[in-house]
Motif scaffolding. Sequence first.
Motif, PDB file in Angstrom:
ATOM      1  N   SER A   1       0.936  -1.291  -0.029  1.00  0.00           N
ATOM      2  CA  SER A   1      -0.035  -0.092  -0.097  1.00  0.00           C
ATOM      3  C   SER A   1       0.853   1.363   0.155  1.00  0.00           C
ATOM      4  N   HIS A   2       1.887   1.292   0.704  1.00  0.00           N
ATOM      5  CA  HIS A   2       2.834   2.440   0.683  1.00  0.00           C
ATOM      6  C   HIS A   2       3.442   2.454  -0.770  1.00  0.00           C
ATOM      7  N   LEU A   3       4.125   1.227  -1.345  1.00  0.00           N
ATOM      8  CA  LEU A   3       4.463   1.542  -2.551  1.00  0.00           C
ATOM      9  C   LEU A   3       3.630   1.843  -3.683  1.00  0.00           C
ATOM     10  N   LYS A   4       2.369   1.604  -3.428  1.00  0.00           N
ATOM     11  CA  LYS A   4       1.276   1.987  -4.588  1.00  0.00           C
ATOM     12  C   LYS A   4       1.276   3.347  -4.405  1.00  0.00           C
ATOM     13  N   ALA A   5       1.198   3.946  -3.263  1.00  0.00           N
ATOM     14  CA  ALA A   5       1.020   5.444  -3.013  1.00  0.00           C
ATOM     15  C   ALA A   5       2.411   6.102  -3.731  1.00  0.00           C
ATOM     16  N   VAL A   6       3.666   5.700  -3.670  1.00  0.00           N
ATOM     17  CA  VAL A   6       4.615   6.272  -4.172  1.00  0.00           C
ATOM     18  C   VAL A   6       4.654   6.257  -5.536  1.00  0.00           C
ATOM     19  N   ILE A   7       4.346   4.894  -6.003  1.00  0.00           N
ATOM     20  CA  ILE A   7       4.487   4.745  -7.555  1.00  0.00           C
ATOM     21  C   ILE A   7       3.463   5.550  -8.310  1.00  0.00           C
ATOM     22  N   VAL A   8       2.203   5.640  -7.834  1.00  0.00           N
ATOM     23  CA  VAL A   8       1.104   6.195  -8.411  1.00  0.00           C
ATOM     24  C   VAL A   8       1.569   7.704  -8.598  1.00  0.00           C
ATOM     25  N   GLY A   9       1.850   8.233  -7.532  1.00  0.00           N
ATOM     26  CA  GLY A   9       2.529   9.699  -7.343  1.00  0.00           C
ATOM     27  C   GLY A   9       3.458   9.916  -8.553  1.00  0.00           C
ATOM     28  N   LYS A  10       4.550   9.034  -8.581  1.00  0.00           N
ATOM     29  CA  LYS A  10       5.603   9.427  -9.711  1.00  0.00           C
ATOM     30  C   LYS A  10       4.975   9.111 -11.108  1.00  0.00           C
ATOM     31  N   LEU A  11       3.901   8.067 -11.233  1.00  0.00           N
ATOM     32  CA  LEU A  11       3.614   7.835 -12.597  1.00  0.00           C
ATOM     33  C   LEU A  11       2.695   9.043 -12.967  1.00  0.00           C
ATOM     34  N   ARG A  12       1.996   9.402 -12.123  1.00  0.00           N
ATOM     35  CA  ARG A  12       0.785  10.659 -12.490  1.00  0.00           C
ATOM     36  C   ARG A  12       1.826  11.881 -13.043  1.00  0.00           C
ATOM     37  N   ARG A  13       3.069  11.946 -12.398  1.00  0.00           N
ATOM     38  CA  ARG A  13       3.714  13.148 -13.054  1.00  0.00           C
ATOM     39  C   ARG A  13       4.711  12.673 -14.072  1.00  0.00           C
ATOM     40  N   GLY A  14       4.379  11.560 -14.726  1.00  0.00           N
ATOM     41  CA  GLY A  14       4.924  11.288 -15.892  1.00  0.00           C
ATOM     42  C   GLY A  14       6.540  10.647 -15.949  1.00  0.00           C
ATOM     43  N   GLU A  15       6.955  10.255 -14.588  1.00  0.00           N
ATOM     44  CA  GLU A  15       8.277  10.167 -13.911  1.00  0.00           C
ATOM     45  C   GLU A  15       8.333   8.486 -14.103  1.00  0.00           C
ATOM     46  N   GLY A  16       9.477   8.041 -14.512  1.00  0.00           N
ATOM     47  CA  GLY A  16       9.673   6.737 -14.482  1.00  0.00           C
ATOM     48  C   GLY A  16      10.985   6.542 -13.578  1.00  0.00           C
ATOM     49  N   PHE A  17      11.076   5.433 -12.657  1.00  0.00           N
ATOM     50  CA  PHE A  17      12.038   5.064 -11.711  1.00  0.00           C
ATOM     51  C   PHE A  17      12.354   3.559 -11.960  1.00  0.00           C
ATOM     52  N   MET A  18      13.264   3.107 -11.032  1.00  0.00           N
ATOM     53  CA  MET A  18      13.882   1.813 -10.994  1.00  0.00           C
ATOM     54  C   MET A  18      13.458   1.494  -9.556  1.00  0.00           C
ATOM     55  N   LEU A  19      12.796   0.310  -9.521  1.00  0.00           N
ATOM     56  CA  LEU A  19      12.340  -0.071  -8.097  1.00  0.00           C
ATOM     57  C   LEU A  19      13.264  -1.621  -8.049  1.00  0.00           C
ATOM     58  N   THR A  20      14.038  -1.535  -6.898  1.00  0.00           N
ATOM     59  CA  THR A  20      15.003  -2.897  -6.572  1.00  0.00           C
ATOM     60  C   THR A  20      14.642  -3.551  -5.249  1.00  0.00           C
ATOM     61  N   TRP A  21      14.747  -4.511  -5.334  1.00  0.00           N
ATOM     62  CA  TRP A  21      14.446  -5.399  -3.917  1.00  0.00           C
ATOM     63  C   TRP A  21      15.030  -6.892  -4.051  1.00  0.00           C
ATOM     64  N   THR A  22      15.158  -7.454  -2.757  1.00  0.00           N
ATOM     65  CA  THR A  22      15.707  -8.660  -2.687  1.00  0.00           C
ATOM     66  C   THR A  22      14.636  -9.511  -1.913  1.00  0.00           C
TER      67      THR A  22
ATOM     68  N   PHE B   1       6.219   6.620   4.079  1.00  0.00           N
ATOM     69  CA  PHE B   1       5.904   7.029   2.670  1.00  0.00           C
ATOM     70  C   PHE B   1       7.075   8.039   2.279  1.00  0.00           C
ATOM     71  N   GLU B   2       7.525   8.917   3.115  1.00  0.00           N
ATOM     72  CA  GLU B   2       8.601  10.144   2.655  1.00  0.00           C
ATOM     73  C   GLU B   2       9.879   9.399   2.394  1.00  0.00           C
ATOM     74  N   ALA B   3      10.378   8.134   3.133  1.00  0.00           N
ATOM     75  CA  ALA B   3      11.334   7.804   2.953  1.00  0.00           C
ATOM     76  C   ALA B   3      11.330   6.770   1.645  1.00  0.00           C
ATOM     77  N   LEU B   4      10.469   6.225   1.477  1.00  0.00           N
ATOM     78  CA  LEU B   4      10.260   5.517  -0.044  1.00  0.00           C
ATOM     79  C   LEU B   4      10.102   6.402  -1.219  1.00  0.00           C
ATOM     80  N   ALA B   5       9.340   7.640  -1.084  1.00  0.00           N
ATOM     81  CA  ALA B   5       9.375   8.774  -2.012  1.00  0.00           C
ATOM     82  C   ALA B   5      10.599   9.225  -2.311  1.00  0.00           C
ATOM     83  N   THR B   6      11.513   9.681  -1.074  1.00  0.00           N
ATOM     84  CA  THR B   6      12.840  10.062  -1.290  1.00  0.00           C
ATOM     85  C   THR B   6      13.830   9.050  -2.219  1.00  0.00           C
ATOM     86  N   GLY B   7      13.607   7.870  -1.766  1.00  0.00           N
ATOM     87  CA  GLY B   7      14.453   6.808  -2.614  1.00  0.00           C
ATOM     88  C   GLY B   7      13.920   6.610  -4.075  1.00  0.00           C
TER      89      GLY B   7
END
Length: 96
Positions: free
Chosen positions: A21-42, A77-83
């Motif tokens: 749910s936190h990832l969704k909020a960050v991802i939707v915010g970025k994509l609404r602004r037309g911004e792509g980004f890399m998501l990495t996890w193990t 949310f802010e930590a994820l958005a900053t990343g």
Amino acid sequence: MGALHYGTDGVPFTFEDRLLSHLKAVIVGKLRRGEGFMLTWTEPEGGPSHSIWLYPSIPLHFVFDREEHFPLDRSIFEALATGANGSDGLRLTTPI
């Protein structure tokens, strides 16, 4: 566990519902602004590492195991958005 289905094949990647749910909020915010980004996890317990490029034209679908009523924790949310806004993209290093 919820899932982020990515790409035209809908490849599912599982995440704990609260994190998703936190990832969704960050991802939707970025994509609404037309911004792509890399998501990495193990994945846990020595599982494989993943990096996906998130971009507005790539299909995404969020599926939650239970009703999605998680209050967002502002500090998480802010930590994820900053990343997500950094040059290295969003790296998930520890569970939330």
